[in-house]
Design a protein around this motif. Structure first.
Motif, PDB file in Angstrom:
ATOM      1  N   PHE A  39       6.068   0.222   8.940  1.00  0.00           N
ATOM      2  CA  PHE A  39       4.530  -0.180   9.137  1.00  0.00           C
ATOM      3  C   PHE A  39       3.874   0.530   8.384  1.00  0.00           C
ATOM      4  CE2 PHE A  39       5.029   3.107  12.410  1.00  0.00           C
ATOM      5  CZ  PHE A  39       3.932   3.711  12.076  1.00  0.00           C
ATOM      6  N   SER A  40       2.640  -0.193   8.047  1.00  0.00           N
ATOM      7  CA  SER A  40       1.388   0.665   7.264  1.00  0.00           C
ATOM      8  C   SER A  40       0.295   1.041   8.127  1.00  0.00           C
ATOM      9  CB  SER A  40       1.126  -0.008   6.092  1.00  0.00           C
ATOM     10  OG  SER A  40       0.593  -1.282   6.477  1.00  0.00           O
ATOM     11  N   VAL A  41      -0.183   2.446   7.576  1.00  0.00           N
ATOM     12  CA  VAL A  41      -1.292   2.890   8.549  1.00  0.00           C
ATOM     13  C   VAL A  41      -2.510   2.841   7.504  1.00  0.00           C
ATOM     14  CG1 VAL A  41      -2.470   4.982   9.459  1.00  0.00           C
ATOM     15  CG2 VAL A  41       0.187   4.542   9.738  1.00  0.00           C
ATOM     16  N   ALA A  54      -4.357  -0.060   7.108  1.00  0.00           N
ATOM     17  CA  ALA A  54      -4.095  -1.270   6.163  1.00  0.00           C
ATOM     18  C   ALA A  54      -5.489  -1.776   6.249  1.00  0.00           C
ATOM     19  CB  ALA A  54      -3.025  -2.230   6.945  1.00  0.00           C
TER      20      ALA A  54
END
Lengths: 393, 105
Positions: A207-209, A211
């Protein structure tokens, strides 16, 4: 329990060791330097296992490294002062926004120019809107206890926000005092390993932090932080109470009240200057003044409810600010006055600007302030709202 | 998967949160670039004239998103969910097979 004679900075370093911190990224700045020197010494002597020290080229990078480390699930710490904290400013928003429970010690130091290394709260209070919790320590023991509690509060499932423990430059940072440190096993029971909200090392679910948050979603995430801050009040009281039960020093009050039960005048302030104020309260009491002290331990989240209760039974509050918001007034005064505006209890409040840039606030100064407050209460009218107490006239 | 000759890439469901409680605690997202439908930023849309296309794939190489994919028959097509309308493809196309047209919304 083992007792050690340590400076405020060494108290912080020992707390970092005892909290089993995994990553420290920091840049040296006076008067914080001896915290990270001591931590480096622990590592060099092999006294700590599993602690990585990341030397960085600036405070902005220090906080950036802490954010990365904390996002992988590691327990993370850094320390700074004044201009260094200001350089971190952008990253402080990032840490809180990404909900990372980083703990930092800020050694309160005046902002330049004129260049100064002495005590002043304007550096940390300038960061009040970043989403960090702020705890102001009165003495070396509170620095130590504060750091240990900070990890537990920050990492609590309902909080997940970073915490700043604030101590006074030199008055605490370089002054030695007896600090009571519990045994490592007792601390491990109090502070179990961190359970992160998310971890970047979860390779099964990438996942991306940080975003993109469009106008459709940004607002809700801000509300989540506001809610976590409110929850933090309960968590702070719980953790403070538990700390008291385990180690004998109770931190369940966000505002520590000292002889305020029948007080007409209350001195309100934060940090090391409240030690002097308590001393002055004892002397003034023996002279017949009905005075007390209210030490604001937690500035963020701001203890609104406790302040309502305090204000109900007092006639005057003298707010001692070792800080100033230019164009307005002392920052604690501004906050406290604002909280009481919509309540029935509205004691006379006066703002004393004291101790900027490390100037001493003595017991005699507090006595003079008490006399001034008494006159104001007798007249029922303020002479002036803001007084620059030490000004050479 | 977005291979040279392949299907249009798998599309994620756009996440829609109806109440604040549905939001995750921290602003983290799964597969951000798939979830953010950046196509609605566009003012001009690229349109491919297949009769002029020589299948050189310069547009496919230059697209910064990438919003261009190659169909089974070898012609290029635009994924309008992610095309921001930058116009690089139209600018680079050696046969002027791609034109930018103002989009009616």
């Amino acid at each position: 329990m083992p007792k050690k004679v340590v400076s405020g900075n060494y108290a912080a370093a020992y707390a970092v060791k005892h909290a089993r911190v995994e990553v420290v990224a920091a840049y040296p700045i006076t008067p914080q330097t001896s915290i990270i020197e001591k931590i480096a010494e622990f590592i060099a002597n092999g006294e700590v296992e599993n602690l990585q020290y990341v030397p960085v080229e600036s405070e902005h990078s220090a906080m950036a490294a802490c954010i990365g480390a904390s996002a992988t699930g590691a327990r993370t710490f850094t320390a700074t002062s004044a201009q260094g904290l200001a350089l971190m400013h952008e990253m402080l928003h990032w840490a809180a926004g990404a909900r990372l429970p980083i703990v930092m010690v800020d050694v309160n130091r005046a902002m330049a120019p004129p260049w100064s290394v002495w005590d002043d709260q304007t550096d940390s209070l300038s960061q009040r809107d970043t989403g960090w919790l702020q705890f102001y320590a009165e003495n070396n023991q509170e620095v130590y206890d504060g750091v240990l509690m900070a990890f537990k509060i920050a990492e609590h499932e309902k909080v997940n926000l970073p915490v700043m423990i604030v101590e006074s430059a030199f008055i605490l940072s370089h002054t030695y005092d007896v600090v009571d440190m519990p045994e490592q096993e007792e601390i491990d029971e109090f502070l179990p390993p961190r359970k992160p909200l998310y971890t970047l090392t979860d390779f099964e679910n990438p996942f991306s932090v940080g975003a993109l948050g469009t106008p459709a979603d940004y607002y809700e995430f801000r509300y989540k932080i506001a809610k976590a801050m409110e929850e933090a009040k309960k968590v702070i009281k719980e953790v403070g109470k538990e700390y008291g039960e385990r180690f004998g020093r109770d931190y369940s009050q966000m505002i520590e009240l000292y002889r305020t039960d029948d007080a007409e005048i209350v001195f309100m302030g934060m940090g090391s200057l409240m030690g002097t104020v308590k001393e002055a309260v004892d002397i003034l009491r023996s002279e017949g003044y009905k005075v007390g002290a209210a030490k604001v331990r937690w500035f963020r989240p701001f203890p609104r409810e406790e302040l309502y209760e305090l204000a109900k039974n007092v006639e005057g509050i003298a707010v001692l600010d070792r800080n100033f918001s230019f164009g307005q007034e002392g920052i604690l005064f501004n906050e406290a006055k604002g909280v009481l505006y919509n309540t029935d209890a509205r004691p006379i409040m006066k703002n004393y600007i004291v101790g900027l840039g490390g100037r001493d606030l003595t017991v005699n100064d507090v006595k003079a302030i008490a006399k001034n407050m008494k006159e104001i209460i007798e007249k029922g009218k303020l002479d002036r709202e803001i007084e620059w107490y030490h000004l050479k006239r | 998967m977005n291979t040279l000759f392949g299907e249009k890439k798998a599309k994620a469901e756009k996440l829609v949160f109806k109440s604040v409680d549905e939001y995750p605690e921290a602003p983290i997202t799964l597969g951000t670039t798939l979830l953010n439908f950046t196509g609605d930023w566009r003012t001009f849309m690229p349109v491919v004239d297949e009769s002029k296309c020589i299948r050189c794939y310069i547009c496919w190489k230059f697209c910064p998103e990438p919003a261009i994919y190659i169909k089974e028959d070898g012609h290029v097509a635009i994924d309008y969910d992610y095309c921001k309308g930058c116009g690089i493809c139209a600018n680079e196309c050696p046969t002027k097979a791609i034109t930018m047209v103002r989009e009616e919304k």
